[in-house]
Design a protein around this motif. Structure first.
Motif, PDB file in Angstrom:
ATOM      1  N   GLY A  82       0.788  -1.222   0.000  1.00  0.00           N
ATOM      2  CA  GLY A  82       0.000   0.000   0.000  1.00  0.00           C
ATOM      3  C   GLY A  82       0.821   1.272   0.000  1.00  0.00           C
ATOM      4  O   GLY A  82       0.257   2.372  -0.050  1.00  0.00           O
ATOM      5  N   ALA A  83       2.155   1.149   0.033  1.00  0.00           N
ATOM      6  CA  ALA A  83       3.012   2.340   0.101  1.00  0.00           C
ATOM      7  C   ALA A  83       2.829   3.229  -1.115  1.00  0.00           C
ATOM      8  O   ALA A  83       2.755   4.462  -0.999  1.00  0.00           O
ATOM      9  CB  ALA A  83       4.477   1.929   0.249  1.00  0.00           C
ATOM     10  N   ALA A  84       2.750   2.626  -2.296  1.00  0.00           N
ATOM     11  CA  ALA A  84       2.624   3.415  -3.523  1.00  0.00           C
ATOM     12  C   ALA A  84       1.298   4.169  -3.556  1.00  0.00           C
ATOM     13  O   ALA A  84       1.247   5.352  -3.905  1.00  0.00           O
ATOM     14  CB  ALA A  84       2.758   2.512  -4.748  1.00  0.00           C
ATOM     15  N   VAL A  85       0.217   3.492  -3.190  1.00  0.00           N
ATOM     16  CA  VAL A  85      -1.095   4.147  -3.191  1.00  0.00           C
ATOM     17  C   VAL A  85      -1.118   5.279  -2.165  1.00  0.00           C
ATOM     18  O   VAL A  85      -1.595   6.389  -2.452  1.00  0.00           O
ATOM     19  CB  VAL A  85      -2.200   3.120  -2.892  1.00  0.00           C
ATOM     20  CG1 VAL A  85      -3.560   3.804  -2.803  1.00  0.00           C
ATOM     21  CG2 VAL A  85      -2.224   2.030  -3.966  1.00  0.00           C
ATOM     22  N   TYR A  86      -0.591   5.018  -0.988  1.00  0.00           N
ATOM     23  CA  TYR A  86      -0.584   6.027   0.086  1.00  0.00           C
ATOM     24  C   TYR A  86       0.198   7.273  -0.321  1.00  0.00           C
ATOM     25  O   TYR A  86      -0.305   8.405  -0.228  1.00  0.00           O
ATOM     26  CB  TYR A  86       0.010   5.401   1.348  1.00  0.00           C
ATOM     27  CG  TYR A  86       0.261   6.379   2.476  1.00  0.00           C
ATOM     28  CD1 TYR A  86      -0.791   7.087   3.057  1.00  0.00           C
ATOM     29  CD2 TYR A  86       1.544   6.575   2.979  1.00  0.00           C
ATOM     30  CE1 TYR A  86      -0.567   7.974   4.098  1.00  0.00           C
ATOM     31  CE2 TYR A  86       1.779   7.458   4.011  1.00  0.00           C
ATOM     32  CZ  TYR A  86       0.725   8.164   4.572  1.00  0.00           C
ATOM     33  OH  TYR A  86       0.954   9.045   5.592  1.00  0.00           O
ATOM     34  N   VAL A  87       1.414   7.094  -0.783  1.00  0.00           N
ATOM     35  CA  VAL A  87       2.251   8.238  -1.149  1.00  0.00           C
ATOM     36  C   VAL A  87       1.671   8.974  -2.358  1.00  0.00           C
ATOM     37  O   VAL A  87       1.683  10.205  -2.417  1.00  0.00           O
ATOM     38  CB  VAL A  87       3.698   7.778  -1.418  1.00  0.00           C
ATOM     39  CG1 VAL A  87       4.532   8.901  -2.030  1.00  0.00           C
ATOM     40  CG2 VAL A  87       4.351   7.302  -0.124  1.00  0.00           C
ATOM     41  N   ASN A  88       1.139   8.229  -3.318  1.00  0.00           N
ATOM     42  CA  ASN A  88       0.519   8.879  -4.472  1.00  0.00           C
ATOM     43  C   ASN A  88      -0.662   9.758  -4.063  1.00  0.00           C
ATOM     44  O   ASN A  88      -0.833  10.865  -4.563  1.00  0.00           O
ATOM     45  CB  ASN A  88       0.046   7.829  -5.475  1.00  0.00           C
ATOM     46  CG  ASN A  88       1.163   7.330  -6.365  1.00  0.00           C
ATOM     47  OD1 ASN A  88       2.331   7.673  -6.178  1.00  0.00           O
ATOM     48  ND2 ASN A  88       0.817   6.511  -7.341  1.00  0.00           N
ATOM     49  N   LEU A  89      -1.486   9.252  -3.156  1.00  0.00           N
ATOM     50  CA  LEU A  89      -2.658  10.022  -2.725  1.00  0.00           C
ATOM     51  C   LEU A  89      -2.244  11.260  -1.924  1.00  0.00           C
ATOM     52  O   LEU A  89      -2.819  12.347  -2.095  1.00  0.00           O
ATOM     53  CB  LEU A  89      -3.594   9.143  -1.903  1.00  0.00           C
ATOM     54  CG  LEU A  89      -4.319   8.040  -2.686  1.00  0.00           C
ATOM     55  CD1 LEU A  89      -5.154   7.177  -1.748  1.00  0.00           C
ATOM     56  CD2 LEU A  89      -5.207   8.628  -3.783  1.00  0.00           C
ATOM     57  N   VAL A  90      -1.242  11.111  -1.067  1.00  0.00           N
ATOM     58  CA  VAL A  90      -0.751  12.273  -0.318  1.00  0.00           C
ATOM     59  C   VAL A  90      -0.157  13.301  -1.276  1.00  0.00           C
ATOM     60  O   VAL A  90      -0.392  14.506  -1.157  1.00  0.00           O
ATOM     61  CB  VAL A  90       0.283  11.849   0.734  1.00  0.00           C
ATOM     62  CG1 VAL A  90       0.933  13.074   1.376  1.00  0.00           C
ATOM     63  CG2 VAL A  90      -0.359  10.978   1.810  1.00  0.00           C
ATOM     64  N   GLY A  91       0.622  12.801  -2.242  1.00  0.00           N
ATOM     65  CA  GLY A  91       1.214  13.704  -3.221  1.00  0.00           C
ATOM     66  C   GLY A  91       0.153  14.430  -4.035  1.00  0.00           C
ATOM     67  O   GLY A  91       0.282  15.631  -4.315  1.00  0.00           O
ATOM     68  N   SER A  92      -0.888  13.723  -4.416  1.00  0.00           N
ATOM     69  CA  SER A  92      -1.968  14.337  -5.191  1.00  0.00           C
ATOM     70  C   SER A  92      -2.714  15.382  -4.359  1.00  0.00           C
ATOM     71  O   SER A  92      -3.105  16.434  -4.874  1.00  0.00           O
ATOM     72  CB  SER A  92      -2.946  13.268  -5.674  1.00  0.00           C
ATOM     73  OG  SER A  92      -2.298  12.376  -6.558  1.00  0.00           O
ATOM     74  N   ALA A  93      -2.908  15.088  -3.067  1.00  0.00           N
ATOM     75  CA  ALA A  93      -3.563  16.063  -2.189  1.00  0.00           C
ATOM     76  C   ALA A  93      -2.720  17.330  -2.076  1.00  0.00           C
ATOM     77  O   ALA A  93      -3.253  18.452  -2.117  1.00  0.00           O
ATOM     78  CB  ALA A  93      -3.787  15.441  -0.811  1.00  0.00           C
ATOM     79  N   ALA A  94      -1.399  17.149  -1.934  1.00  0.00           N
ATOM     80  CA  ALA A  94      -0.513  18.318  -1.861  1.00  0.00           C
ATOM     81  C   ALA A  94      -0.559  19.113  -3.162  1.00  0.00           C
ATOM     82  O   ALA A  94      -0.599  20.349  -3.146  1.00  0.00           O
ATOM     83  CB  ALA A  94       0.917  17.860  -1.570  1.00  0.00           C
ATOM     84  N   GLU A  95      -0.562  18.414  -4.287  1.00  0.00           N
ATOM     85  CA  GLU A  95      -0.636  19.082  -5.587  1.00  0.00           C
ATOM     86  C   GLU A  95      -1.943  19.853  -5.732  1.00  0.00           C
ATOM     87  O   GLU A  95      -1.959  20.997  -6.231  1.00  0.00           O
ATOM     88  CB  GLU A  95      -0.518  18.048  -6.705  1.00  0.00           C
ATOM     89  CG  GLU A  95      -0.567  18.636  -8.097  1.00  0.00           C
ATOM     90  CD  GLU A  95      -0.654  17.572  -9.186  1.00  0.00           C
ATOM     91  OE1 GLU A  95      -0.618  17.950 -10.369  1.00  0.00           O
ATOM     92  OE2 GLU A  95      -0.788  16.379  -8.836  1.00  0.00           O
TER      93      GLU A  95
END
Length: 248
Positions: free
Chosen positions: A116-129
């Motif tokens: 789940g690391a990839a999904v988690y970091v991607n979602l956090v990154g998208s929220a920041a973006e």
């Protein structure tokens, strides 16, 4: 001479009990390993610990996601400027830069090494973006980020998160590139045929970029971060240090 029947020796009975106790102690020692050390945990327990998220994993994943989100946001401006230039040279070639929007998934799994690391970091990154602001819709960004995270994790999941090397990283980048390339053809480039020159160049460029940027770049970026000692508390950092010790 008639033999007198022997009287029971009351002093020998405790010895039997002592011998039994010593045997039990020895058996327990044998079961627990040398010098009374505990036996190694079973495979199931080891896997549970390897896959369990800690507060450090969550914090580092969040920090990584925010950093990647900043990269995504900056790349939005760079791509708006570069895409027409590269597309003017060869239509579809600009897709080679797309992995700068999705390298975070592969990098996250290499560093955190948790499901789940990839999904988690991607979602956090998208929220920041999204907080910084972009031209894409909220639903599109988050759905795309989650899907890219799933594809980024597939090669690592097939090894049960036990193998982390450059070839697996390249396979991860290639899978995300394939998913994103097809997604664009179906929902963004509807007027472009898969077999048209632009469609073929787009897919080839997407795959090449996925392997080189999301795969190779992420692997060496992880090694650079680990070399600073920032990951020493994590399995990825210890693996990098052990590898350096063996080579040294």
């Amino acid at each position: 001479m008639a033999e007198h029947p022997q009287q029971p020796n009351h002093h020998t009975m405790p010895a039997v009990g002592k011998t039994s106790d010593m045997a039990d102690t020895s058996a327990r020692r044998d079961a627990s390993g040398p010098a009374g050390l505990s036996s190694p945990p079973s495979g199931g327990r080891a896997a549970d610990r390897r896959w369990r998220w800690t507060s450090s994993d969550i914090a580092v994943g969040a920090a990584l996601g925010v950093a990647c989100g900043l990269v995504f946001w900056l790349f939005n401006f760079a791509y708006a400027w570069l895409s027409p230039i590269i597309g003017g040279i060869l239509p579809g070639l600009a897709s080679i830069l797309h992995p700068l929007w999705y390298f975070s998934g592969t990098l996250a799994v290499i560093i955190l090494r948790k499901p789940g690391a990839a999904v988690y970091v991607n979602l956090v990154g998208s929220a920041a973006e999204m907080l910084l602001g972009n031209q894409f819709s909220f639903g599109f960004v988050f759905a795309s980020a989650a899907l890219q995270g799933v594809f980024a994790e597939l090669p690592f999941a097939l090894t049960r998160y036990r193998v982390f090397n450059l070839p697996i990283s390249m396979a991860s980048g290639a899978l995300v590139a394939l998913e994103y390339g097809v997604y664009l053809m179906l929902f963004r480039y509807q007027g472009v045929s898969f077999l048209s020159p632009r469609g073929v160049i787009h897919m080839i460029s997407e795959l090449v970029g996925g392997v080189l940027i999301a795969g190779v770049m992420s692997w060496y970026l992880y090694r650079a971060i680990a070399a600073t000692g920032a990951l020493d508390r994590f399995a990825s950092g210890r693996a990098r240090r052990d590898d350096a010790d063996r080579r040294g």
